[in-house]
Write an enzyme that holds these catalytic residues in place. Structure first.
Site, PDB file in Angstrom:
ATOM      1  N   ASN A 273       0.194  -5.962  -6.957  1.00 29.20           N
ATOM      2  CA  ASN A 273      -0.372  -4.866  -7.741  1.00 29.20           C
ATOM      3  C   ASN A 273       0.323  -4.902  -9.101  1.00 29.20           C
ATOM      4  O   ASN A 273       1.475  -4.485  -9.234  1.00 29.20           O
ATOM      5  CB  ASN A 273      -0.131  -3.522  -7.040  1.00 29.20           C
ATOM      6  CG  ASN A 273      -0.717  -2.349  -7.812  1.00 29.20           C
ATOM      7  OD1 ASN A 273      -0.711  -2.344  -9.041  1.00 29.20           O
ATOM      8  ND2 ASN A 273      -1.210  -1.353  -7.099  1.00 29.20           N
TER       9      ASN A 273
ATOM     10  N   GLU B 268      -5.089  -3.361  -9.141  1.00 30.49           N
ATOM     11  CA  GLU B 268      -4.939  -2.506 -10.329  1.00 30.49           C
ATOM     12  C   GLU B 268      -4.899  -3.347 -11.610  1.00 30.49           C
ATOM     13  O   GLU B 268      -4.030  -3.180 -12.455  1.00 30.49           O
ATOM     14  CB  GLU B 268      -3.692  -1.616 -10.218  1.00 30.49           C
ATOM     15  CG  GLU B 268      -3.925  -0.377  -9.368  1.00 30.49           C
ATOM     16  CD  GLU B 268      -2.952   0.739  -9.660  1.00 30.49           C
ATOM     17  OE1 GLU B 268      -3.315   1.648 -10.429  1.00 30.49           O
ATOM     18  OE2 GLU B 268      -1.828   0.708  -9.113  1.00 30.49           O
TER      19      GLU B 268
ATOM     20  N   ASP C  38      -2.454  -4.096  -1.850  1.00 33.88           N
ATOM     21  CA  ASP C  38      -1.768  -2.816  -1.824  1.00 33.88           C
ATOM     22  C   ASP C  38      -2.534  -1.915  -0.862  1.00 33.88           C
ATOM     23  O   ASP C  38      -3.615  -1.439  -1.182  1.00 33.88           O
ATOM     24  CB  ASP C  38      -1.744  -2.230  -3.237  1.00 33.88           C
ATOM     25  CG  ASP C  38      -1.136  -0.836  -3.294  1.00 33.88           C
ATOM     26  OD1 ASP C  38      -0.693  -0.333  -2.241  1.00 33.88           O
ATOM     27  OD2 ASP C  38      -1.118  -0.256  -4.392  1.00 33.88           O
TER      28      ASP C  38
ATOM     29  N   ASN D 117      -1.305   0.949   0.395  1.00 33.08           N
ATOM     30  CA  ASN D 117      -0.883   2.348   0.227  1.00 33.08           C
ATOM     31  C   ASN D 117      -0.559   3.020   1.562  1.00 33.08           C
ATOM     32  O   ASN D 117      -0.765   4.222   1.728  1.00 33.08           O
ATOM     33  CB  ASN D 117      -1.938   3.141  -0.552  1.00 33.08           C
ATOM     34  CG  ASN D 117      -1.663   3.123  -2.052  1.00 33.08           C
ATOM     35  OD1 ASN D 117      -0.548   3.380  -2.484  1.00 33.08           O
ATOM     36  ND2 ASN D 117      -2.674   2.791  -2.833  1.00 33.08           N
TER      37      ASN D 117
ATOM     38  N   ASP E 204       2.732  -2.932   0.421  1.00 32.03           N
ATOM     39  CA  ASP E 204       1.958  -4.134   0.068  1.00 32.03           C
ATOM     40  C   ASP E 204       2.102  -5.139   1.208  1.00 32.03           C
ATOM     41  O   ASP E 204       3.228  -5.457   1.617  1.00 32.03           O
ATOM     42  CB  ASP E 204       2.477  -4.725  -1.239  1.00 32.03           C
ATOM     43  CG  ASP E 204       2.429  -3.719  -2.376  1.00 32.03           C
ATOM     44  OD1 ASP E 204       1.399  -3.677  -3.077  1.00 32.03           O
ATOM     45  OD2 ASP E 204       3.414  -2.967  -2.548  1.00 32.03           O
TER      46      ASP E 204
ATOM     47  N   ASP F 235       5.310  -1.256 -10.929  1.00 31.96           N
ATOM     48  CA  ASP F 235       6.119  -0.546  -9.939  1.00 31.96           C
ATOM     49  C   ASP F 235       6.069  -1.234  -8.573  1.00 31.96           C
ATOM     50  O   ASP F 235       6.797  -0.832  -7.654  1.00 31.96           O
ATOM     51  CB  ASP F 235       5.722   0.928  -9.829  1.00 31.96           C
ATOM     52  CG  ASP F 235       4.219   1.154  -9.751  1.00 31.96           C
ATOM     53  OD1 ASP F 235       3.443   0.195  -9.914  1.00 31.96           O
ATOM     54  OD2 ASP F 235       3.810   2.318  -9.544  1.00 31.96           O
ATOM     55  N   HIS F 236       5.260  -2.271  -8.441  1.00 28.04           N
ATOM     56  CA  HIS F 236       5.164  -3.063  -7.210  1.00 28.04           C
ATOM     57  C   HIS F 236       5.775  -4.452  -7.430  1.00 28.04           C
ATOM     58  O   HIS F 236       5.681  -5.015  -8.514  1.00 28.04           O
ATOM     59  CB  HIS F 236       3.698  -3.280  -6.798  1.00 28.04           C
ATOM     60  CG  HIS F 236       2.981  -2.042  -6.414  1.00 28.04           C
ATOM     61  ND1 HIS F 236       2.666  -1.735  -5.114  1.00 28.04           N
ATOM     62  CD2 HIS F 236       2.467  -1.028  -7.165  1.00 28.04           C
ATOM     63  CE1 HIS F 236       2.003  -0.587  -5.072  1.00 28.04           C
ATOM     64  NE2 HIS F 236       1.876  -0.142  -6.294  1.00 28.04           N
TER      65      HIS F 236
END
Length: 255
Positions: free
Chosen positions: A7, A34, A145, A147, A216, A245-246
């Site tokens: 991501n 994303e 991802d 989530n 992930d 952030d991943h």
């Protein structure tokens, strides 16, 4: 075959980091989430110069998925068939005999929100579709991802996260439903360090304090899992300036 999911949280911002990742890690297939770029702005030229072909489904500002591969991807499909959704969250393609499904699963916001129930319905539709895909493709990988942190060991502080999205019982049930289709969580095929996470909040020094979640994942059919030799999280990409952030997740699969 080395496969990866990342991501990138804006392909426009993270393109130099992605190009470096491709050059140094040399994956055969990369699933991006994303991307946040419409299709007419996708950086196909730059990725082609790096040796990768791309299929993608994007939109401005939000969502967006792509599959990068060294060899030509075929039989490309976008979205979950039969599930009306304008959000660009799923793309699938066949690469060298392996069916690759790239997913950017909904966040869910909070368990009392409409977005949470959309997330549950989305996962139910994904499971139904993957059941059909699995019947046709014994070599299938689902990457991206999700989530969802599947277990408490995938959460830095389970008590602090109790009652939140990513860890709620209904979300975890949806993740288990995917495994029950005949998929395996590649990361858990191997002994792993404790406190292994793939996402850390930008705030409150989340990465420095290792306050993260493992959300992930790379899920593999038995045929792929049997020859999987490693499954790792590439924390180095999270250490860069202006990182996603991943962190990327990777798995290596034998022939």
């Amino acid at each position: 075959m080395k496969i990866a999911a990342w991501n990138v949280n804006s392909l426009k911002v993270r393109l130099p980091q992605l190009l470096d990742f491709l050059a140094t890690r040399r994956p055969d297939v990369v699933c991006l989430q994303e991307t946040k770029v419409p299709d007419d702005a996708f950086p196909s030229v730059e990725l082609s110069a790096a040796g990768y072909r791309a299929v993608f489904s994007g939109q401005k500002t939000y969502n967006g998925v792509a599959i990068l591969s060294r060899s030509q991807a075929t039989d490309v499909s976008v979205g979950i068939p039969g599930f009306g959704d304008e959000q660009k969250r799923v793309i699938a393609a066949t690469v060298e005999g392996t069916r690759v499904v790239c997913v950017y699963c909904p966040n869910g916001q909070s368990p009392d929100s409409d977005k949470y129930f959309y997330k549950l319905a989305w996962f139910d539709a994904l499971s139904l579709w993957l059941m059909e895909e699995l019947a046709r493709h014994p070599r299938l990988a689902v990457l991206g991802d999700f989530n969802i942190a599947p277990e408490d060991r995938d959460v830095h502080d389970p008590k602090a996260w109790e009652g939140s999205v990513h860890v709620s019982p209904r979300e975890r049930e949806r993740f288990q439903a995917l495994l029950q289709l005949g998929l395996k969580d590649s990361f858990r095929l191997f002994e792993q360090p404790e406190k292994s996470f793939s996402w850390w909040d930008y705030r409150m020094m989340g990465f420095r304090r290792n306050h993260g979640l493992r959300i992930d994942h790379i899920l593999l059919t038995d045929a792929l899992a049997a020859s999987c030799t490693s499954s790792t999280i590439d924390r180095d990409m999270r250490k860069l300036e202006r990182p996603s952030d991943h962190a990327p997740v990777l798995a290596e699969i034998g022939v």
